[in-house]
Write a protein that holds these residues in place. Structure first.
Motif, PDB file in Angstrom:
ATOM      1  N   ALA A 187       0.742  -1.260   0.000  1.00  0.00           N
ATOM      2  CA  ALA A 187       0.094   0.122  -0.071  1.00  0.00           C
ATOM      3  C   ALA A 187       0.897   1.332  -0.102  1.00  0.00           C
ATOM      4  O   ALA A 187       0.479   2.187  -0.603  1.00  0.00           O
ATOM      5  N   ALA A 188       1.914   1.164   0.828  1.00  0.00           N
ATOM      6  CA  ALA A 188       2.963   2.425   0.833  1.00  0.00           C
ATOM      7  C   ALA A 188       3.403   2.533  -0.789  1.00  0.00           C
ATOM      8  O   ALA A 188       3.560   3.674  -1.211  1.00  0.00           O
ATOM      9  N   GLY A 189       3.906   1.455  -0.980  1.00  0.00           N
ATOM     10  CA  GLY A 189       4.600   1.719  -2.495  1.00  0.00           C
ATOM     11  C   GLY A 189       3.486   2.109  -3.671  1.00  0.00           C
ATOM     12  O   GLY A 189       3.958   2.966  -4.319  1.00  0.00           O
ATOM     13  N   ARG A 190       2.328   1.675  -3.495  1.00  0.00           N
ATOM     14  CA  ARG A 190       1.265   2.172  -4.380  1.00  0.00           C
ATOM     15  C   ARG A 190       1.087   3.690  -4.332  1.00  0.00           C
ATOM     16  O   ARG A 190       0.909   4.329  -4.967  1.00  0.00           O
ATOM     17  N   SER A 196      -4.003   5.045  -7.280  1.00  0.00           N
ATOM     18  CA  SER A 196      -5.378   5.255  -6.700  1.00  0.00           C
ATOM     19  C   SER A 196      -6.051   4.204  -5.976  1.00  0.00           C
ATOM     20  O   SER A 196      -6.689   4.336  -4.983  1.00  0.00           O
ATOM     21  N   ARG A 197      -5.877   2.916  -6.268  1.00  0.00           N
ATOM     22  CA  ARG A 197      -6.350   1.901  -5.625  1.00  0.00           C
ATOM     23  C   ARG A 197      -5.356   1.118  -4.590  1.00  0.00           C
ATOM     24  O   ARG A 197      -4.112   0.974  -4.956  1.00  0.00           O
ATOM     25  N   GLY A 198      -5.947   0.971  -3.323  1.00  0.00           N
ATOM     26  CA  GLY A 198      -5.152   0.298  -2.430  1.00  0.00           C
ATOM     27  C   GLY A 198      -3.905   1.026  -2.027  1.00  0.00           C
ATOM     28  O   GLY A 198      -2.876   0.402  -1.501  1.00  0.00           O
ATOM     29  N   ALA A 199      -3.886   2.194  -2.279  1.00  0.00           N
ATOM     30  CA  ALA A 199      -2.781   3.015  -1.630  1.00  0.00           C
ATOM     31  C   ALA A 199      -3.232   3.780  -0.202  1.00  0.00           C
ATOM     32  O   ALA A 199      -4.049   4.121   0.057  1.00  0.00           O
ATOM     33  N   SER A 200      -2.088   3.961   0.426  1.00  0.00           N
ATOM     34  CA  SER A 200      -2.191   4.715   1.574  1.00  0.00           C
ATOM     35  C   SER A 200      -0.925   5.494   2.047  1.00  0.00           C
ATOM     36  O   SER A 200       0.403   4.953   2.005  1.00  0.00           O
ATOM     37  N   LYS A 201      -1.053   6.860   2.249  1.00  0.00           N
ATOM     38  CA  LYS A 201       0.148   7.505   2.860  1.00  0.00           C
ATOM     39  C   LYS A 201       0.542   7.266   4.051  1.00  0.00           C
ATOM     40  O   LYS A 201       1.644   7.292   4.478  1.00  0.00           O
ATOM     41  N   ARG A 202      -0.333   6.845   5.134  1.00  0.00           N
ATOM     42  CA  ARG A 202       0.063   6.458   6.516  1.00  0.00           C
ATOM     43  C   ARG A 202       0.972   5.450   6.502  1.00  0.00           C
ATOM     44  O   ARG A 202       2.103   5.466   7.458  1.00  0.00           O
ATOM     45  N   PRO A 203       0.887   4.304   5.960  1.00  0.00           N
ATOM     46  CA  PRO A 203       1.930   3.203   5.918  1.00  0.00           C
ATOM     47  C   PRO A 203       3.040   3.622   5.375  1.00  0.00           C
ATOM     48  O   PRO A 203       4.278   3.100   5.776  1.00  0.00           O
ATOM     49  N   LEU A 204       2.865   4.584   4.323  1.00  0.00           N
ATOM     50  CA  LEU A 204       4.304   5.034   3.849  1.00  0.00           C
ATOM     51  C   LEU A 204       5.193   5.633   4.889  1.00  0.00           C
ATOM     52  O   LEU A 204       6.359   5.255   4.971  1.00  0.00           O
ATOM     53  N   GLU A 205       4.394   6.528   5.410  1.00  0.00           N
ATOM     54  CA  GLU A 205       5.159   7.493   6.378  1.00  0.00           C
ATOM     55  C   GLU A 205       5.715   6.464   7.725  1.00  0.00           C
ATOM     56  O   GLU A 205       6.951   6.818   8.048  1.00  0.00           O
ATOM     57  N   ALA A 206       5.004   5.824   8.051  1.00  0.00           N
ATOM     58  CA  ALA A 206       5.607   4.645   9.085  1.00  0.00           C
ATOM     59  C   ALA A 206       6.727   3.845   8.526  1.00  0.00           C
ATOM     60  O   ALA A 206       7.691   3.527   9.327  1.00  0.00           O
ATOM     61  N   ALA A 207       6.686   3.343   7.396  1.00  0.00           N
ATOM     62  CA  ALA A 207       7.674   2.707   6.807  1.00  0.00           C
ATOM     63  C   ALA A 207       8.956   3.292   6.501  1.00  0.00           C
ATOM     64  O   ALA A 207      10.006   2.836   6.837  1.00  0.00           O
ATOM     65  N   VAL A 208       8.868   4.428   6.008  1.00  0.00           N
ATOM     66  CA  VAL A 208      10.010   5.315   5.817  1.00  0.00           C
ATOM     67  C   VAL A 208      10.748   5.622   7.243  1.00  0.00           C
ATOM     68  O   VAL A 208      11.872   5.653   6.989  1.00  0.00           O
ATOM     69  N   ALA A 209       9.867   5.998   8.073  1.00  0.00           N
ATOM     70  CA  ALA A 209      10.294   6.252   9.322  1.00  0.00           C
ATOM     71  C   ALA A 209      11.286   4.815  10.086  1.00  0.00           C
ATOM     72  O   ALA A 209      12.216   4.971  10.643  1.00  0.00           O
ATOM     73  N   LYS A 210      10.763   3.733   9.844  1.00  0.00           N
ATOM     74  CA  LYS A 210      11.406   2.565  10.113  1.00  0.00           C
ATOM     75  C   LYS A 210      12.552   2.023   9.123  1.00  0.00           C
ATOM     76  O   LYS A 210      13.569   1.745   9.628  1.00  0.00           O
ATOM     77  N   PHE A 211      12.276   2.104   7.914  1.00  0.00           N
ATOM     78  CA  PHE A 211      13.374   1.497   6.988  1.00  0.00           C
ATOM     79  C   PHE A 211      14.094   2.191   6.109  1.00  0.00           C
ATOM     80  O   PHE A 211      14.947   1.902   5.345  1.00  0.00           O
ATOM     81  N   GLY A 212      13.770   3.627   6.099  1.00  0.00           N
ATOM     82  CA  GLY A 212      14.313   4.577   5.137  1.00  0.00           C
ATOM     83  C   GLY A 212      13.689   4.756   3.926  1.00  0.00           C
ATOM     84  O   GLY A 212      12.536   4.596   3.877  1.00  0.00           O
ATOM     85  N   LEU A 213      14.268   5.425   2.938  1.00  0.00           N
ATOM     86  CA  LEU A 213      13.436   5.774   1.730  1.00  0.00           C
ATOM     87  C   LEU A 213      13.087   4.457   0.877  1.00  0.00           C
ATOM     88  O   LEU A 213      13.831   3.480   1.065  1.00  0.00           O
ATOM     89  N   ILE A 214      11.909   4.575   0.298  1.00  0.00           N
ATOM     90  CA  ILE A 214      11.373   3.532  -0.302  1.00  0.00           C
ATOM     91  C   ILE A 214      12.322   2.723  -1.485  1.00  0.00           C
ATOM     92  O   ILE A 214      12.238   1.478  -1.608  1.00  0.00           O
ATOM     93  N   GLU A 215      13.209   3.881  -1.909  1.00  0.00           N
ATOM     94  CA  GLU A 215      14.354   3.200  -2.999  1.00  0.00           C
ATOM     95  C   GLU A 215      15.106   2.309  -2.278  1.00  0.00           C
ATOM     96  O   GLU A 215      15.708   1.322  -3.166  1.00  0.00           O
ATOM     97  N   SER A 216      15.321   2.067  -0.986  1.00  0.00           N
ATOM     98  CA  SER A 216      16.229   1.128  -0.470  1.00  0.00           C
ATOM     99  C   SER A 216      15.758  -0.122   0.040  1.00  0.00           C
ATOM    100  O   SER A 216      16.291  -1.147   0.371  1.00  0.00           O
ATOM    101  N   TRP A 217      14.383  -0.106   0.013  1.00  0.00           N
ATOM    102  CA  TRP A 217      13.607  -1.095   0.547  1.00  0.00           C
ATOM    103  C   TRP A 217      13.840  -2.488  -0.235  1.00  0.00           C
ATOM    104  O   TRP A 217      14.200  -3.689   0.404  1.00  0.00           O
ATOM    105  N   PRO A 218      14.010  -2.687  -1.728  1.00  0.00           N
ATOM    106  CA  PRO A 218      14.298  -3.846  -2.341  1.00  0.00           C
ATOM    107  C   PRO A 218      15.726  -4.502  -1.907  1.00  0.00           C
ATOM    108  O   PRO A 218      15.621  -5.641  -1.624  1.00  0.00           O
TER     109      PRO A 218
END
Length: 376
Positions: A187-190, A196-218
């Motif tokens: 949902a964060a990635g979307r 527009s479907r299955g997307a959410s800002k809230r999980p993205l904020e929490a995940a970035v705070a925990k794991f860093g920028l989304i580009e580093s996740w893979p």
């Protein structure tokens, strides 16, 4: 019957029953001595299991706890074996986290219990199975364990076990912490991509705070042997976001509850009484997940009574050890989740490579194995 077996059978009422729970956050041993109504009881603590590229060091933790028990018994003057060793033990059982996937040879744990505790009756089980025996106090029914992964066990109260899920995060664990966390990151990635479907800002904020920028996740997840735990660490964030009204998090938890209800219902197969309970950190407090689980279970199986957990995995291991003392042939193995050794023999349906046909205990009771258990 061996000399050791004769000795233990003759002193069962005057011997210890020992149970261990060996996990990733710590390990415990409890031992009881004397009558079942008013036993003397002691508890000891040990270190957590460590995991490396060789697997789990759970056998070493079991050995250390048993040695601590022997040292305590020697200090307190508990002795009585004909060979002068301390603390006569009638039976011992242990529940181990990661038994089916991280412990190379469960038979080694049997050897350790027998050697250190001088007992001829031992049981080695996965902690999800001892969680069942603890939650329902050994009664028949099904118990769903929910943590990083999810697995349910059904038990008919006599000899038949039935398992559902527990296949790991690539093949199963639907509704568990790892599934919830994975859905949150999707949902964060979307949201990041502008979907527009299955997307959410809230999980993205929490995940970035925990794991860093989304580009580093893979790179973080795909190369990490601990990615299941890393994904599951997002589950509490989803629960918090749902409590704050985030609609995507609420939807994820509702779907998780639907999956878990289906897993629990599957474990309540033919011959399993309609009694159920849940255990594990994700179902300890009410949330949209537990509400959804209860709702969907009642819709799928209105005959099932869902009751609170009555005890811990350590309580379950103690229940198993008591049964081994009182009626060892009534304890059937369920490979690879439960192996039982009595006087050097295994119950039916244990691994053929561990024993020859002549060593099989004709217990008359057997367990129901599910296809693929050998892969765990």
């Amino acid at each position: 019957m061996s000399e050791l077996a004769q000795g233990i059978d003759g002193m069962a009422a005057d011997a210890w029953v020992v149970a261990l729970d060996v996990g990733g956050s710590g390990s415990r041993l409890v031992a009881e001595f004397g009558s079942s109504t008013h036993p003397e009881r002691i508890s000891l603590s040990g270190r957590a299991v460590k995991v490396n590229h060789h697997g789990s060091d759970a056998p070493a933790v079991v050995s250390s706890l048993c040695q601590s028990f022997n040292a305590w018994a020697a200090r307190m003057g508990h002795d009585g074996m004909s060979d002068g060793s301390t603390a006569p033990v009638a039976s011992a059982a242990v529940g181990i986290t990661g038994l089916t996937s991280l412990v190379d040879k469960p038979t080694d744990v049997h050897d350790i219990l027998a050697r250190e505790l001088r007992t001829n009756r031992t049981a080695v089980a996965g902690d999800a199975l001892t969680a069942h025996l603890g939650a329902l106090k050994g009664r028949a029914g099904a118990v769903l364990s929910v943590g990083t992964g999810a697995v349910a066990f059904g038990y008919d109260g006599v000899s038949r076990w039935r398992r559902a899920d527990g296949w790991g995060h690539l093949l199963g664990d639907l509704g568990a912490g790892v599934w919830v966390g994975g859905e949150a990151l999707r949902a964060a990635g979307r949201y990041h991509d502008g979907a527009s479907r299955g997307a959410s800002k809230r999980p993205l904020e929490a995940a970035v705070a925990k794991f860093g920028l989304i580009e580093s996740w893979p790179n973080q997840f795909y190369k990490n042997a601990e990615r299941a735990r890393q994904l599951a660490s997002m589950a509490p964030e989803v629960i918090i976001a749902a409590a704050e009204g985030d609609s995507t998090s609420i939807r994820i938890l509702d779907e998780a509850g639907r999956h878990l209800a289906d897993t629990l219902s599957s474990a309540l197969g033919r011959g399993i009484p309609p009694l159920a309970s849940t255990t594990g950190r994700l179902v300890q407090e009410e949330s949209p997940l537990t509400v959804s689980l209860t709702k969907h279970l009642s819709e799928d199986r209105p005959d099932v009574s869902l009751v609170p957990s009555d005890g811990s995995p350590l309580d379950g291991a103690l229940n198993l050890a008591r049964r081994l003392r009182e009626a060892p042939q009534s304890v059937a193995g369920f490979r690879p989740w439960l192996t039982v050794r009595v006087d050097g023999h295994h119950t039916l349906h244990e691994s053929a490579e561990d024993l020859g046909a002549k060593d099989t205990l004709a217990a008359g009771l057997s367990a129901t194995e599910l296809p693929g258990d050998e892969l765990q």
